[in-house]
Write an enzyme that holds these catalytic residues in place. Structure first.
Site, PDB file in Angstrom:
ATOM      1  N   HIS A  15     105.852  94.037  87.495  1.00 47.75           N
ATOM      2  CA  HIS A  15     107.011  93.172  87.217  1.00 47.75           C
ATOM      3  C   HIS A  15     108.016  93.811  86.260  1.00 47.75           C
ATOM      4  CE1 HIS A  15     104.949  89.169  88.581  1.00 47.75           C
ATOM      5  NE2 HIS A  15     104.697  90.179  89.394  1.00 47.75           N
TER       6      HIS A  15
ATOM      7  N   GLU B 158     112.798  83.131  95.461  1.00 50.81           N
ATOM      8  CA  GLU B 158     114.086  82.470  95.248  1.00 50.81           C
ATOM      9  C   GLU B 158     115.277  83.398  95.473  1.00 50.81           C
ATOM     10  OE1 GLU B 158     112.561  79.473  91.640  1.00 50.81           O
ATOM     11  OE2 GLU B 158     114.050  81.035  91.221  1.00 50.81           O
TER      12      GLU B 158
ATOM     13  N   TYR C 180      98.472  82.698  91.869  1.00 56.06           N
ATOM     14  CA  TYR C 180      97.650  83.399  92.853  1.00 56.06           C
ATOM     15  C   TYR C 180      96.266  82.789  93.019  1.00 56.06           C
ATOM     16  CZ  TYR C 180     101.253  86.991  92.975  1.00 56.06           C
ATOM     17  OH  TYR C 180     102.438  87.661  93.144  1.00 56.06           O
TER      18      TYR C 180
END
Length: 393
Positions: free
Chosen positions: A170, A264, A285
Protein backbone atom coordinates in the site's frame (compact mmCIF):
# COMPACT_ATOMS: atom_id res chain seq x y z
CA UNK A 1 -25.81 -41.36 -14.48
CA UNK A 2 -28.28 -39.08 -16.20
CA UNK A 3 -27.89 -40.04 -19.91
CA UNK A 4 -25.35 -40.99 -22.55
CA UNK A 5 -21.90 -39.43 -23.08
CA UNK A 6 -23.09 -37.78 -26.28
CA UNK A 7 -26.11 -36.36 -24.48
CA UNK A 8 -23.94 -34.92 -21.71
CA UNK A 9 -21.58 -33.39 -24.26
CA UNK A 10 -24.51 -31.82 -26.06
CA UNK A 11 -25.81 -30.38 -22.78
CA UNK A 12 -22.38 -28.98 -21.97
CA UNK A 13 -22.14 -27.41 -25.44
CA UNK A 14 -25.60 -25.88 -25.07
CA UNK A 15 -24.72 -24.41 -21.69
CA UNK A 16 -21.45 -23.03 -23.07
CA UNK A 17 -23.30 -21.40 -25.97
CA UNK A 18 -25.80 -19.82 -23.59
CA UNK A 19 -22.96 -18.52 -21.38
CA UNK A 20 -21.18 -17.05 -24.38
CA UNK A 21 -24.36 -15.29 -25.49
CA UNK A 22 -24.83 -13.89 -21.98
CA UNK A 23 -21.27 -12.61 -21.82
CA UNK A 24 -21.55 -11.06 -25.26
CA UNK A 25 -24.57 -9.16 -24.05
CA UNK A 26 -22.58 -7.89 -21.07
CA UNK A 27 -19.65 -6.72 -23.19
CA UNK A 28 -17.41 -9.56 -21.91
CA UNK A 29 -16.89 -11.48 -25.13
CA UNK A 30 -13.12 -11.50 -24.75
CA UNK A 31 -13.40 -13.37 -21.47
CA UNK A 32 -15.68 -16.06 -22.89
CA UNK A 33 -13.60 -16.54 -26.00
CA UNK A 34 -10.37 -17.01 -24.07
CA UNK A 35 -7.19 -15.10 -24.80
CA UNK A 36 -7.60 -12.57 -27.60
CA UNK A 37 -5.12 -12.84 -30.47
CA UNK A 38 -4.01 -9.99 -32.72
CA UNK A 39 -6.35 -11.28 -35.43
CA UNK A 40 -9.46 -11.21 -33.23
CA UNK A 41 -11.84 -8.28 -33.47
CA UNK A 42 -13.29 -7.28 -30.10
CA UNK A 43 -16.63 -5.55 -30.39
CA UNK A 44 -17.55 -3.34 -27.47
CA UNK A 45 -20.64 -1.17 -27.07
CA UNK A 46 -19.09 1.87 -28.75
CA UNK A 47 -16.03 0.64 -30.65
CA UNK A 48 -14.40 -2.33 -32.34
CA UNK A 49 -10.69 -2.97 -31.89
CA UNK A 50 -7.84 -5.43 -32.07
CA UNK A 51 -5.34 -6.08 -29.27
CA UNK A 52 -1.68 -6.17 -30.29
CA UNK A 53 1.53 -6.71 -28.35
CA UNK A 54 3.19 -3.33 -28.87
CA UNK A 55 6.23 -4.05 -26.65
CA UNK A 56 7.47 -7.10 -24.77
CA UNK A 57 10.37 -8.04 -22.50
CA UNK A 58 9.39 -5.93 -19.50
CA UNK A 59 9.18 -7.06 -15.87
CA UNK A 60 6.07 -5.86 -14.04
CA UNK A 61 5.74 -2.49 -15.79
CA UNK A 62 3.95 -0.06 -13.47
CA UNK A 63 3.92 3.55 -14.72
CA UNK A 64 4.27 5.20 -18.11
CA UNK A 65 4.33 8.60 -19.81
CA UNK A 66 4.54 9.50 -23.49
CA UNK A 67 7.43 11.75 -24.49
CA UNK A 68 6.69 14.61 -26.92
CA UNK A 69 8.26 12.65 -29.80
CA UNK A 70 5.84 9.72 -29.28
CA UNK A 71 8.20 7.39 -27.44
CA UNK A 72 7.00 5.86 -24.19
CA UNK A 73 8.83 6.14 -20.85
CA UNK A 74 8.02 3.07 -18.71
CA UNK A 75 8.95 2.04 -15.17
CA UNK A 76 9.50 -1.56 -14.11
CA UNK A 77 8.71 -2.30 -10.49
CA UNK A 78 12.07 -4.05 -9.84
CA UNK A 79 13.76 -0.66 -10.29
CA UNK A 80 14.33 0.00 -13.98
CA UNK A 81 13.26 2.79 -16.32
CA UNK A 82 13.15 2.18 -20.07
CA UNK A 83 12.09 3.95 -23.25
CA UNK A 84 9.93 2.19 -25.82
CA UNK A 85 10.34 3.43 -29.38
CA UNK A 86 7.51 4.22 -31.75
CA UNK A 87 8.16 0.82 -33.32
CA UNK A 88 7.84 -1.00 -29.97
CA UNK A 89 11.58 -1.51 -29.49
CA UNK A 90 12.63 -1.52 -25.82
CA UNK A 91 15.76 0.34 -24.74
CA UNK A 92 18.37 -0.78 -22.25
CA UNK A 93 17.65 0.38 -18.68
CA UNK A 94 18.41 4.07 -18.20
CA UNK A 95 21.29 4.98 -15.89
CA UNK A 96 20.87 7.19 -12.81
CA UNK A 97 17.58 5.71 -11.60
CA UNK A 98 17.16 5.91 -7.80
CA UNK A 99 17.74 2.88 -5.63
CA UNK A 100 14.40 1.39 -4.58
CA UNK A 101 13.03 -1.19 -2.16
CA UNK A 102 11.77 -4.23 -4.10
CA UNK A 103 9.49 -6.35 -1.92
CA UNK A 104 5.88 -7.40 -2.58
CA UNK A 105 4.18 -4.16 -3.74
CA UNK A 106 7.27 -2.01 -3.25
CA UNK A 107 9.52 -0.87 -6.07
CA UNK A 108 9.85 1.81 -8.74
CA UNK A 109 6.28 2.87 -9.41
CA UNK A 110 4.92 5.90 -11.26
CA UNK A 111 6.54 8.34 -13.69
CA UNK A 112 5.27 11.69 -14.98
CA UNK A 113 6.62 14.45 -17.19
CA UNK A 114 6.78 18.03 -15.99
CA UNK A 115 4.28 20.26 -17.81
CA UNK A 116 7.23 22.11 -19.36
CA UNK A 117 9.22 18.97 -20.17
CA UNK A 118 10.07 20.16 -23.69
CA UNK A 119 12.02 23.06 -22.16
CA UNK A 120 13.33 21.48 -18.93
CA UNK A 121 13.38 17.70 -19.65
CA UNK A 122 12.28 17.28 -16.03
CA UNK A 123 10.52 14.10 -14.94
CA UNK A 124 9.06 12.93 -11.64
CA UNK A 125 9.23 9.42 -10.19
CA UNK A 126 7.46 7.81 -7.26
CA UNK A 127 9.06 4.89 -5.44
CA UNK A 128 9.27 2.80 -2.30
CA UNK A 129 12.37 3.92 -0.41
CA UNK A 130 14.32 2.64 2.57
CA UNK A 131 15.19 4.98 5.46
CA UNK A 132 16.61 4.18 8.92
CA UNK A 133 13.13 3.73 10.45
CA UNK A 134 11.69 1.53 7.71
CA UNK A 135 10.19 2.16 4.28
CA UNK A 136 7.99 4.89 2.83
CA UNK A 137 6.62 6.44 -0.35
CA UNK A 138 9.10 8.87 -1.91
CA UNK A 139 8.79 11.47 -4.66
CA UNK A 140 11.93 12.33 -6.66
CA UNK A 141 12.74 14.44 -9.69
CA UNK A 142 15.50 14.37 -12.32
CA UNK A 143 16.28 15.50 -15.86
CA UNK A 144 16.23 13.09 -18.77
CA UNK A 145 19.55 13.46 -20.59
CA UNK A 146 19.58 14.86 -24.11
CA UNK A 147 20.34 11.42 -25.54
CA UNK A 148 17.64 9.83 -23.30
CA UNK A 149 20.02 7.24 -21.83
CA UNK A 150 20.25 8.43 -18.22
CA UNK A 151 18.78 10.60 -15.49
CA UNK A 152 20.71 13.64 -14.29
CA UNK A 153 20.42 15.72 -11.14
CA UNK A 154 18.36 13.23 -9.18
CA UNK A 155 16.75 15.01 -6.19
CA UNK A 156 14.44 13.77 -3.43
CA UNK A 157 11.47 16.12 -3.09
CA UNK A 158 9.29 14.46 -0.44
CA UNK A 159 9.18 11.46 1.88
CA UNK A 160 5.70 10.41 3.04
CA UNK A 161 6.63 10.18 6.70
CA UNK A 162 6.55 8.60 9.15
CA UNK A 163 8.31 5.51 7.80
CA UNK A 164 6.94 2.09 8.66
CA UNK A 165 9.21 -0.61 10.05
CA UNK A 166 7.26 -3.64 8.79
CA UNK A 167 5.33 -4.58 5.66
CA UNK A 168 5.78 -3.71 1.99
CA UNK A 169 2.22 -2.98 0.88
CA UNK A 170 0.00 0.00 0.00
CA UNK A 171 2.38 2.68 -1.23
CA UNK A 172 -0.18 4.39 -3.47
CA UNK A 173 2.35 6.32 -5.57
CA UNK A 174 0.48 7.83 -8.52
CA UNK A 175 1.45 11.30 -9.82
CA UNK A 176 -0.71 13.79 -11.70
CA UNK A 177 -0.48 17.47 -12.60
CA UNK A 178 -3.69 19.43 -12.15
CA UNK A 179 -4.95 22.25 -14.30
CA UNK A 180 -3.76 24.53 -11.52
CA UNK A 181 -0.18 23.48 -12.32
CA UNK A 182 0.25 21.76 -8.95
CA UNK A 183 1.64 18.27 -8.50
CA UNK A 184 -0.70 15.73 -6.88
CA UNK A 185 0.70 12.57 -5.29
CA UNK A 186 -1.25 9.65 -3.83
CA UNK A 187 0.05 7.71 -0.82
CA UNK A 188 -1.27 4.43 0.56
CA UNK A 189 -2.16 3.67 4.19
CA UNK A 190 0.73 1.11 4.31
CA UNK A 191 -1.77 -1.63 5.35
CA UNK A 192 -0.55 -2.44 8.87
CA UNK A 193 -2.21 0.49 10.66
CA UNK A 194 -5.36 1.53 8.81
CA UNK A 195 -5.98 4.57 11.00
CA UNK A 196 -2.94 6.35 9.56
CA UNK A 197 -5.30 7.47 6.77
CA UNK A 198 -7.31 9.54 9.27
CA UNK A 199 -4.38 11.12 11.09
CA UNK A 200 -3.60 14.57 9.76
CA UNK A 201 -0.04 14.61 11.13
CA UNK A 202 0.75 11.56 8.98
CA UNK A 203 1.22 11.55 5.18
CA UNK A 204 0.00 7.94 4.66
CA UNK A 205 -3.41 7.33 3.08
CA UNK A 206 -3.62 10.79 1.51
CA UNK A 207 -3.57 12.72 -1.73
CA UNK A 208 -0.96 15.46 -1.42
CA UNK A 209 -0.90 18.76 -3.33
CA UNK A 210 2.58 20.11 -3.91
CA UNK A 211 4.57 22.78 -5.65
CA UNK A 212 6.95 21.35 -8.20
CA UNK A 213 9.84 21.55 -5.75
CA UNK A 214 7.97 19.40 -3.19
CA UNK A 215 6.79 22.21 -0.91
CA UNK A 216 3.15 22.30 0.24
CA UNK A 217 1.16 24.12 -2.42
CA UNK A 218 -0.35 27.51 -1.78
CA UNK A 219 -4.03 27.29 -0.88
CA UNK A 220 -3.86 23.81 0.66
CA UNK A 221 -6.68 23.13 3.16
CA UNK A 222 -4.52 22.44 6.22
CA UNK A 223 -1.82 25.04 5.59
CA UNK A 224 -1.03 26.69 8.95
CA UNK A 225 -3.21 24.32 10.99
CA UNK A 226 -1.48 23.04 14.11
CA UNK A 227 -1.05 19.25 14.21
CA UNK A 228 -1.77 18.81 10.50
CA UNK A 229 0.59 18.35 7.55
CA UNK A 230 0.35 21.22 5.09
CA UNK A 231 0.91 18.92 2.10
CA UNK A 232 -2.46 17.15 2.53
CA UNK A 233 -5.21 17.83 -0.01
CA UNK A 234 -7.56 14.92 0.86
CA UNK A 235 -7.43 12.08 3.39
CA UNK A 236 -9.10 8.81 4.35
CA UNK A 237 -7.72 6.81 1.41
CA UNK A 238 -6.69 3.15 1.46
CA UNK A 239 -4.40 2.39 -1.49
CA UNK A 240 -4.95 4.95 -4.26
CA UNK A 241 -3.14 3.79 -7.40
CA UNK A 242 -4.93 6.01 -9.88
CA UNK A 243 -5.08 9.79 -10.41
CA UNK A 244 -6.48 11.42 -13.55
CA UNK A 245 -7.69 14.87 -14.56
CA UNK A 246 -11.15 14.94 -16.14
CA UNK A 247 -10.68 16.82 -19.43
CA UNK A 248 -14.33 17.92 -19.44
CA UNK A 249 -14.30 19.58 -16.01
CA UNK A 250 -10.69 19.86 -14.82
CA UNK A 251 -11.59 17.86 -11.71
CA UNK A 252 -9.12 15.40 -10.21
CA UNK A 253 -10.37 11.81 -10.11
CA UNK A 254 -8.84 9.26 -7.70
CA UNK A 255 -9.00 5.46 -8.06
CA UNK A 256 -8.40 3.21 -5.06
CA UNK A 257 -8.40 -0.40 -3.95
CA UNK A 258 -10.80 -1.59 -1.28
CA UNK A 259 -10.28 -4.83 0.64
CA UNK A 260 -12.91 -7.50 -0.13
CA UNK A 261 -14.94 -5.11 -2.23
CA UNK A 262 -15.25 -1.41 -1.65
CA UNK A 263 -13.05 -0.37 -4.59
CA UNK A 264 -13.76 3.29 -5.38
CA UNK A 265 -13.58 6.04 -7.95
CA UNK A 266 -13.66 9.41 -6.16
CA UNK A 267 -14.05 13.04 -7.13
CA UNK A 268 -11.45 14.83 -5.02
CA UNK A 269 -12.63 17.87 -3.08
CA UNK A 270 -10.29 20.15 -1.16
CA UNK A 271 -9.90 19.00 2.48
CA UNK A 272 -12.44 16.17 2.19
CA UNK A 273 -12.42 12.89 4.12
CA UNK A 274 -12.98 9.75 2.00
CA UNK A 275 -13.70 7.51 4.96
CA UNK A 276 -11.08 4.78 5.17
CA UNK A 277 -11.06 2.92 7.55
CA UNK A 278 -14.12 4.34 9.32
CA UNK A 279 -16.57 3.29 6.61
CA UNK A 280 -16.37 1.10 3.51
CA UNK A 281 -18.61 -0.59 0.99
CA UNK A 282 -16.45 -3.70 1.38
CA UNK A 283 -15.35 -5.97 4.19
CA UNK A 284 -11.93 -6.91 5.51
CA UNK A 285 -10.04 -9.87 4.09
CA UNK A 286 -11.08 -12.09 7.00
CA UNK A 287 -14.73 -11.24 6.37
CA UNK A 288 -15.08 -8.92 9.35
CA UNK A 289 -16.66 -5.47 9.20
CA UNK A 290 -14.45 -2.45 8.57
CA UNK A 291 -14.65 0.44 11.03
CA UNK A 292 -18.25 1.10 12.00
CA UNK A 293 -19.49 -1.57 9.62
CA UNK A 294 -21.37 1.13 7.70
CA UNK A 295 -20.90 2.02 4.04
CA UNK A 296 -21.28 5.76 4.58
CA UNK A 297 -21.52 8.39 7.28
CA UNK A 298 -22.14 12.14 7.63
CA UNK A 299 -19.07 14.18 6.73
CA UNK A 300 -17.63 11.42 4.51
CA UNK A 301 -17.42 11.91 0.75
CA UNK A 302 -19.37 9.35 -1.27
CA UNK A 303 -17.56 7.66 -4.17
CA UNK A 304 -18.65 8.29 -7.74
CA UNK A 305 -18.55 4.52 -8.24
CA UNK A 306 -17.81 1.55 -6.03
CA UNK A 307 -17.51 -2.18 -6.60
CA UNK A 308 -18.33 -5.20 -4.49
CA UNK A 309 -17.13 -7.81 -5.44
CA UNK A 310 -13.80 -6.13 -6.12
CA UNK A 311 -12.28 -5.30 -9.50
CA UNK A 312 -8.97 -4.15 -7.94
CA UNK A 313 -8.47 -1.01 -10.05
CA UNK A 314 -4.94 0.32 -10.47
CA UNK A 315 -4.00 3.06 -12.93
CA UNK A 316 -6.60 4.95 -14.94
CA UNK A 317 -6.91 7.66 -17.56
CA UNK A 318 -9.46 9.52 -19.63
CA UNK A 319 -9.56 8.81 -23.34
CA UNK A 320 -9.12 12.00 -25.38
CA UNK A 321 -8.09 10.65 -28.79
CA UNK A 322 -9.75 10.63 -32.19
CA UNK A 323 -9.39 6.97 -33.19
CA UNK A 324 -12.33 5.85 -31.04
CA UNK A 325 -14.89 8.69 -31.10
CA UNK A 326 -17.39 6.59 -29.14
CA UNK A 327 -14.93 6.47 -26.22
CA UNK A 328 -14.03 10.14 -26.10
CA UNK A 329 -14.26 11.46 -22.54
CA UNK A 330 -14.59 7.97 -21.04
CA UNK A 331 -12.55 6.95 -18.00
CA UNK A 332 -10.61 3.68 -18.39
CA UNK A 333 -9.37 1.69 -15.39
CA UNK A 334 -6.77 -1.08 -15.43
CA UNK A 335 -8.09 -3.93 -13.28
CA UNK A 336 -6.00 -6.58 -11.56
CA UNK A 337 -8.44 -9.03 -10.00
CA UNK A 338 -10.54 -10.08 -11.84
CA UNK A 339 -8.17 -8.94 -14.58
CA UNK A 340 -9.43 -6.70 -17.36
CA UNK A 341 -10.30 -3.19 -18.45
CA UNK A 342 -13.17 -1.13 -17.07
CA UNK A 343 -14.68 1.62 -19.25
CA UNK A 344 -16.77 4.23 -17.44
CA UNK A 345 -19.00 6.58 -19.40
CA UNK A 346 -18.94 10.05 -17.88
CA UNK A 347 -21.38 12.94 -17.89
CA UNK A 348 -19.29 15.74 -16.47
CA UNK A 349 -18.10 14.34 -13.15
CA UNK A 350 -20.87 11.71 -12.96
CA UNK A 351 -20.46 8.05 -13.90
CA UNK A 352 -23.45 7.10 -16.08
CA UNK A 353 -22.36 3.75 -17.55
CA UNK A 354 -19.89 0.89 -17.28
CA UNK A 355 -18.50 -1.71 -19.67
CA UNK A 356 -15.95 -4.44 -18.95
CA UNK A 357 -13.50 -5.37 -21.69
CA UNK A 358 -10.89 -8.14 -22.07
CA UNK A 359 -12.20 -9.60 -18.84
CA UNK A 360 -10.57 -12.57 -17.14
CA UNK A 361 -7.34 -12.59 -19.16
CA UNK A 362 -4.30 -10.68 -17.90
CA UNK A 363 -3.68 -8.41 -14.91
CA UNK A 364 -3.60 -4.83 -16.14
CA UNK A 365 -1.59 -2.31 -14.12
CA UNK A 366 -2.06 0.93 -16.06
CA UNK A 367 -3.82 2.33 -19.11
CA UNK A 368 -3.17 5.55 -21.04
CA UNK A 369 -4.07 7.07 -24.40
CA UNK A 370 -1.29 7.47 -26.94
CA UNK A 371 -0.57 10.38 -29.30
CA UNK A 372 -1.74 8.15 -32.18
CA UNK A 373 -5.22 7.96 -30.64
CA UNK A 374 -4.86 4.30 -29.64
CA UNK A 375 -5.11 3.00 -26.09
CA UNK A 376 -2.06 1.46 -24.37
CA UNK A 377 -2.18 -1.01 -21.47
CA UNK A 378 0.64 -2.16 -19.16
CA UNK A 379 0.33 -5.79 -18.08
CA UNK A 380 1.31 -6.79 -14.55
CA UNK A 381 3.39 -9.85 -15.45
CA UNK A 382 6.91 -11.15 -14.91
CA UNK A 383 7.06 -11.19 -18.73
CA UNK A 384 5.30 -7.87 -18.94
CA UNK A 385 4.00 -6.25 -22.10
CA UNK A 386 2.57 -3.03 -23.40
CA UNK A 387 -0.61 -3.80 -25.33
CA UNK A 388 -2.14 -1.49 -27.92
CA UNK A 389 -5.85 -1.38 -28.71
CA UNK A 390 -6.07 -0.52 -32.41
CA UNK A 391 -9.04 0.59 -34.45
CA UNK A 392 -10.58 -1.90 -36.89
CA UNK A 393 -12.47 -0.98 -40.07
Amino acid sequence: MGGSGAGRQGLIALRAARLLALLLGMGLAACAAGSVSAQDVVRSERASFRVRDFATGLEHPWGAAFLPDGRLLVTERPGRLRIIGRDGGVSAPLAGVPEVVVQRQAGLLDVALAPDFEQTRQIYLCQAASVPDGTLTRLVTARLSADATRLEGLTTLLDATPAQSSGWNHYGCRIAFGRDGKLYLSTGDRYSDKMRSQELDDLAGKVLRLERDGRPAEGNPFLGREGARAEIFTYGHRNPQGLAVNPATGSLIEIEFGARGGDEVNLLRRGANYGWPLVSYGRDYNGSAIGTGQASAPGIEEPLRHWTPAVSPSGGNFYTGAAFPGWRGNLFLAALSPPGLVRLTMDGDRVVGEERLLWGQTRFRHVLPGPDGFLYILTDEARGRVLRLELTP
